[in-house]
Design a protein around this motif. Structure first.
Motif, PDB file in Angstrom:
ATOM      1  N   ASN A 127       0.715  -1.285   0.090  1.00 24.98           N
ATOM      2  CA  ASN A 127       0.087  -0.066  -0.010  1.00 24.98           C
ATOM      3  C   ASN A 127       0.712   1.197  -0.027  1.00 24.98           C
ATOM      4  OD1 ASN A 127      -2.257  -1.475   0.194  1.00 24.98           O
ATOM      5  ND2 ASN A 127      -2.392  -1.139   2.278  1.00 24.98           N
ATOM      6  N   PRO A 128       0.425   2.274  -0.577  1.00 23.89           N
ATOM      7  CA  PRO A 128       1.214   3.401  -0.803  1.00 23.89           C
ATOM      8  C   PRO A 128       1.000   4.264   0.531  1.00 23.89           C
ATOM      9  CG  PRO A 128      -0.577   3.688  -2.329  1.00 23.89           C
ATOM     10  CD  PRO A 128      -0.656   2.304  -1.838  1.00 23.89           C
ATOM     11  N   ASP A 129       2.053   5.117   0.824  1.00 22.18           N
ATOM     12  CA  ASP A 129       2.017   6.116   1.754  1.00 22.18           C
ATOM     13  C   ASP A 129       1.192   7.166   1.449  1.00 22.18           C
ATOM     14  OD1 ASP A 129       3.713   4.406   3.460  1.00 22.18           O
ATOM     15  OD2 ASP A 129       5.526   5.401   2.821  1.00 22.18           O
ATOM     16  N   LEU A 130       0.817   7.961   2.253  1.00 21.45           N
ATOM     17  CA  LEU A 130      -0.088   9.072   1.991  1.00 21.45           C
ATOM     18  C   LEU A 130       0.597  10.311   2.664  1.00 21.45           C
ATOM     19  CD1 LEU A 130      -2.827  10.308   1.053  1.00 21.45           C
ATOM     20  CD2 LEU A 130      -3.793   9.946   3.129  1.00 21.45           C
ATOM     21  N   LEU A 131       0.714  11.541   1.632  1.00 19.41           N
ATOM     22  CA  LEU A 131       1.088  12.976   2.024  1.00 19.41           C
ATOM     23  C   LEU A 131      -0.089  13.641   2.072  1.00 19.41           C
ATOM     24  CD1 LEU A 131       4.462  13.608   0.045  1.00 19.41           C
ATOM     25  CD2 LEU A 131       4.148  13.576   2.180  1.00 19.41           C
ATOM     26  N   VAL A 132      -0.233  14.727   3.036  1.00 25.17           N
ATOM     27  CA  VAL A 132      -1.296  15.294   3.207  1.00 25.17           C
ATOM     28  C   VAL A 132      -0.706  16.749   3.726  1.00 25.17           C
ATOM     29  CG1 VAL A 132      -3.623  15.882   4.686  1.00 25.17           C
ATOM     30  CG2 VAL A 132      -2.758  13.588   3.811  1.00 25.17           C
ATOM     31  N   SER A 133      -1.106  18.070   3.036  1.00 28.20           N
ATOM     32  CA  SER A 133      -0.750  19.298   3.492  1.00 28.20           C
ATOM     33  C   SER A 133      -1.964  20.015   4.461  1.00 28.20           C
ATOM     34  CB  SER A 133      -0.067  20.211   2.197  1.00 28.20           C
ATOM     35  OG  SER A 133      -1.220  20.659   1.531  1.00 28.20           O
ATOM     36  N   VAL A 134      -1.415  20.838   5.339  1.00 26.69           N
ATOM     37  CA  VAL A 134      -2.395  21.659   5.875  1.00 26.69           C
ATOM     38  C   VAL A 134      -1.678  23.145   5.987  1.00 26.69           C
ATOM     39  CG1 VAL A 134      -3.654  22.405   7.935  1.00 26.69           C
ATOM     40  CG2 VAL A 134      -3.119  19.994   7.533  1.00 26.69           C
ATOM     41  N   PRO A 135      -1.662  23.744   4.738  1.00 26.01           N
ATOM     42  CA  PRO A 135      -0.995  25.077   4.633  1.00 26.01           C
ATOM     43  C   PRO A 135      -1.020  26.074   5.644  1.00 26.01           C
ATOM     44  CG  PRO A 135      -1.849  24.663   2.483  1.00 26.01           C
ATOM     45  CD  PRO A 135      -2.424  23.425   3.565  1.00 26.01           C
TER      46      PRO A 135
END
Length: 181
Positions: A1-9
């Motif tokens: 399973n791929p990892d996930l990148l999430v931004s909170v600018p």
């Protein structure tokens, strides 16, 4: 399973949620992830990943519009295990900057070299370069390896325009994506 990148600018943070993390119930993202602290709120953040150093691990690219009064791209080389739950920009392997623009790094991507060597280079979009016509910069991965471990780890990119167009307001480079072969 791929990892996930999430931004909170608005919080100046990027979260890496590893695929090995189990999610049995709803929890705050910062409890189950590695946090990259960008130091200050960001107007916009661009995220990307690719294996620039060909070691088998995805490297993380974080483009940000508010880094010490300019825009920049931070590169964190991937690894088998991440040592911390919070990483700061001081721990980035390389930070790339461009003076005179506030949108350098608004998009990040990668492209294989045209010589079929299998080497991947970094692509950085800057839609306000060239008086708003925009540009895409190609940064050779070898240039990044040359500065890792130096005291500053900051590379100012100049004269590396790969694609540009003439005409005001075109905003080339707002999005950069690799489509594969």
């Amino acid at each position: 399973n791929p990892d996930l990148l999430v931004s909170v600018p608005s919080a100046g943070k990027v979260f890496l949620v590893l695929s090995s993390t189990t999610h049995d119930e709803s929890r705050p993202i910062d409890e189950d992830s590695i946090t990259f602290d960008l130091g200050e709120p960001q107007t916009q953040v661009a995220l990307g990943s690719c294996d620039l150093d060909a070691d088998g691990f995805s490297d993380l690219l974080i483009g940000m519009t508010d880094y010490n009064g300019m825009s920049a791209v931070a590169l964190f080389y991937g690894r088998l295990t991440w040592p911390e739950t919070v990483l700061s920009l001081a721990e980035a392997h390389v930070i790339l900057t461009m003076e005179g623009t506030n949108t350098y790094g608004l998009s990040v991507g990668m492209a294989p070299r045209p010589d079929s060597s299998g080497i991947i280079d970094l692509l950085i979009g800057d839609p306000s370069a060239n008086q708003g016509a925009g540009a895409v910069f190609r940064v050779p991965s070898s240039a990044l390896k040359d500065i890792v471990g130096s005291p500053v780890n900051v590379l100012e990119v100049s004269d590396q325009t790969w694609i540009s167009l003439n005409g005001s307001g075109i905003r080339l480079g707002k999005t950069v994506r690799n489509l594969g072969d």
